[in-house]
Design a protein around this motif. Structure first.
Motif, PDB file in Angstrom:
ATOM      1  N   PRO A  22       0.836  -1.202   0.000  1.00 33.78           N
ATOM      2  CA  PRO A  22       0.000   0.000   0.000  1.00 33.78           C
ATOM      3  C   PRO A  22       0.872   1.255   0.000  1.00 33.78           C
ATOM      4  CG  PRO A  22      -0.039  -1.060   2.163  1.00 33.78           C
ATOM      5  CD  PRO A  22       0.694  -1.981   1.239  1.00 33.78           C
ATOM      6  N   GLU A  23       0.403   2.276  -0.698  1.00 36.27           N
ATOM      7  CA  GLU A  23       1.104   3.566  -0.720  1.00 36.27           C
ATOM      8  C   GLU A  23       1.154   4.133   0.694  1.00 36.27           C
ATOM      9  OE1 GLU A  23       2.390   5.267  -3.278  1.00 36.27           O
ATOM     10  OE2 GLU A  23       1.872   3.740  -4.778  1.00 36.27           O
ATOM     11  N   VAL A  24       2.218   4.826   0.993  1.00 38.25           N
ATOM     12  CA  VAL A  24       2.364   5.379   2.341  1.00 38.25           C
ATOM     13  C   VAL A  24       1.182   6.284   2.716  1.00 38.25           C
ATOM     14  CG1 VAL A  24       3.887   7.249   1.519  1.00 38.25           C
ATOM     15  CG2 VAL A  24       3.899   6.601   3.936  1.00 38.25           C
ATOM     16  N   GLY A  25       0.663   7.010   1.737  1.00 35.92           N
ATOM     17  CA  GLY A  25      -0.445   7.934   2.013  1.00 35.92           C
ATOM     18  C   GLY A  25      -1.746   7.232   2.386  1.00 35.92           C
ATOM     19  N   THR A  26      -1.834   5.953   2.055  1.00 38.23           N
ATOM     20  CA  THR A  26      -3.075   5.226   2.340  1.00 38.23           C
ATOM     21  C   THR A  26      -2.975   4.394   3.622  1.00 38.23           C
ATOM     22  OG1 THR A  26      -2.480   3.217   1.125  1.00 38.23           O
ATOM     23  CG2 THR A  26      -3.495   5.010  -0.154  1.00 38.23           C
ATOM     24  N   LEU A  27      -1.819   4.429   4.276  1.00 40.90           N
ATOM     25  CA  LEU A  27      -1.672   3.614   5.490  1.00 40.90           C
ATOM     26  C   LEU A  27      -2.710   4.045   6.524  1.00 40.90           C
ATOM     27  CD1 LEU A  27       2.212   3.276   5.948  1.00 40.90           C
ATOM     28  CD2 LEU A  27       0.621   1.794   4.712  1.00 40.90           C
ATOM     29  N   ASP A  28      -3.325   3.054   7.133  1.00 42.35           N
ATOM     30  CA  ASP A  28      -4.445   3.309   8.039  1.00 42.35           C
ATOM     31  C   ASP A  28      -4.176   2.626   9.384  1.00 42.35           C
ATOM     32  OD1 ASP A  28      -7.374   3.843   8.640  1.00 42.35           O
ATOM     33  OD2 ASP A  28      -7.314   1.645   8.750  1.00 42.35           O
ATOM     34  N   LEU A  29      -4.307   3.393  10.457  1.00 41.60           N
ATOM     35  CA  LEU A  29      -3.912   2.861  11.764  1.00 41.60           C
ATOM     36  C   LEU A  29      -4.790   1.684  12.210  1.00 41.60           C
ATOM     37  CD1 LEU A  29      -1.802   3.157  13.956  1.00 41.60           C
ATOM     38  CD2 LEU A  29      -3.325   4.729  15.157  1.00 41.60           C
ATOM     39  N   ALA A  30      -6.085   1.737  11.908  1.00 38.23           N
ATOM     40  CA  ALA A  30      -6.961   0.613  12.281  1.00 38.23           C
ATOM     41  C   ALA A  30      -6.500  -0.664  11.579  1.00 38.23           C
ATOM     42  CB  ALA A  30      -8.413   0.921  11.932  1.00 38.23           C
ATOM     43  N   THR A  31      -6.191  -0.540  10.294  1.00 40.81           N
ATOM     44  CA  THR A  31      -5.723  -1.697   9.520  1.00 40.81           C
ATOM     45  C   THR A  31      -4.406  -2.222  10.081  1.00 40.81           C
ATOM     46  OG1 THR A  31      -6.747  -0.684   7.586  1.00 40.81           O
ATOM     47  CG2 THR A  31      -5.180  -2.479   7.176  1.00 40.81           C
ATOM     48  N   ILE A  32      -3.520  -1.308  10.426  1.00 43.04           N
ATOM     49  CA  ILE A  32      -2.218  -1.695  10.975  1.00 43.04           C
ATOM     50  C   ILE A  32      -2.403  -2.384  12.332  1.00 43.04           C
ATOM     51  CG2 ILE A  32      -0.087  -0.746  11.970  1.00 43.04           C
ATOM     52  CD1 ILE A  32      -0.178   1.307   9.619  1.00 43.04           C
ATOM     53  N   MET A  33      -3.288  -1.838  13.161  1.00 48.61           N
ATOM     54  CA  MET A  33      -3.498  -2.449  14.474  1.00 48.61           C
ATOM     55  C   MET A  33      -4.167  -3.817  14.339  1.00 48.61           C
ATOM     56  SD  MET A  33      -4.144   0.563  17.245  1.00 48.61           S
ATOM     57  CE  MET A  33      -5.562   1.331  16.493  1.00 48.61           C
TER      58      MET A  33
ATOM     59  N   GLY B  37      -8.420  -2.522  16.155  1.00 48.80           N
ATOM     60  CA  GLY B  37      -8.187  -2.740  14.725  1.00 48.80           C
ATOM     61  C   GLY B  37      -9.458  -2.706  13.905  1.00 48.80           C
ATOM     62  N   ASP B  38     -10.275  -1.700  14.151  1.00 47.39           N
ATOM     63  CA  ASP B  38     -11.577  -1.576  13.498  1.00 47.39           C
ATOM     64  C   ASP B  38     -11.942  -0.089  13.560  1.00 47.39           C
ATOM     65  OD1 ASP B  38     -14.479  -1.274  13.455  1.00 47.39           O
ATOM     66  OD2 ASP B  38     -14.585  -3.455  13.559  1.00 47.39           O
ATOM     67  N   PRO B  39     -12.169   0.529  12.407  1.00 50.72           N
ATOM     68  CA  PRO B  39     -12.425   1.980  12.385  1.00 50.72           C
ATOM     69  C   PRO B  39     -13.609   2.370  13.275  1.00 50.72           C
ATOM     70  CG  PRO B  39     -12.214   1.114  10.152  1.00 50.72           C
ATOM     71  CD  PRO B  39     -12.219  -0.061  11.064  1.00 50.72           C
ATOM     72  N   LEU B  40     -14.606   1.513  13.340  1.00 50.54           N
ATOM     73  CA  LEU B  40     -15.772   1.828  14.173  1.00 50.54           C
ATOM     74  C   LEU B  40     -15.399   1.866  15.644  1.00 50.54           C
ATOM     75  CD1 LEU B  40     -18.820   2.218  14.539  1.00 50.54           C
ATOM     76  CD2 LEU B  40     -19.048  -0.263  14.566  1.00 50.54           C
ATOM     77  N   ARG B  41     -14.577   0.929  16.073  1.00 46.55           N
ATOM     78  CA  ARG B  41     -14.206   0.911  17.491  1.00 46.55           C
ATOM     79  C   ARG B  41     -13.263   2.074  17.822  1.00 46.55           C
ATOM     80  NH1 ARG B  41     -14.827  -4.994  17.053  1.00 46.55           N
ATOM     81  NH2 ARG B  41     -12.613  -5.353  16.779  1.00 46.55           N
TER      82      ARG B  41
END
Lengths: 115, 115
Positions: A22-33, B37-41
């Motif tokens: 994934p592009e760095v700009g699209t990194l998402d903390l929820a996804t990472i966690m 690890g869930d945007p809603l949470r």
């Protein structure tokens, strides 16, 4: 042949260039966690951190995982943007996306690694 | 009556004292990241952070969730040690376990909230 699998005709050398990150700009903390929400995957990240870059199969061996399971877990980490995979023949060299993570979520990786 | 369900004879007032929260010493970062690890949470945690303490049903309303779904997500957060639930009649007041999280994983909560 619209139904041909996307990588059906990909040669070995071009396939290695198709490892998706994934592009760095699209990194998402929820996804990472979500990707890191597993003690085994945190352990993999710690080992990659210690080694800098490590062959995927050596990594699997270090944590006692069969290749298929190890490959599954590394895919979660790569698709979330935590790790980078670089082709090395038929295998992959794994490293952390340290700068990318630090630029998006300063302090986060260090916190996970030190916990 | 060894086979009686654990809470079978629990009265309303004593039931409210049985809301379970993991001890601060057992908080685990992988478990916490899985819960977050869930945007809603993450959104729920942000709202609780803004309000300090909020009635569970008001929280569900704010994010447009039916009570059953909202209750499921809040349980994930509570069981991971992110939130605290305090009985308020038949409902619950929700707050963040700020000090507990900070003492175990300094900087982590702030990082999640600011991301």
């Amino acid at each position: 042949m619209l139904s041909m699998p996307a990588n059906a005709s990909v040669t070995k050398s071009s396939r290695t260039e198709r490892i998706r990150h994934p592009e760095v700009g699209t990194l998402d903390l929820a996804t990472i966690m979500r990707a890191l929400g597993d003690p085994l995957r945190i352990e993999l990240v710690r080992l990659v951190d210690q080694e800098g870059e490590i062959l995927c199969t050596e990594l699997y061996e270090r944590v006692g995982l069969p290749n298929s399971t190890g490959s599954y877990h590394l895919r979660q980490l790569r698709e979330a943007g935590v790790t980078r995979a670089r082709a090395n023949g038929t295998k992959r060299m794994i490293s952390l996306r340290r700068e990318d993570l630090e630029s998006r979520f300063p302090g986060f990786l260090g916190l996970v690694l030190s916990s």
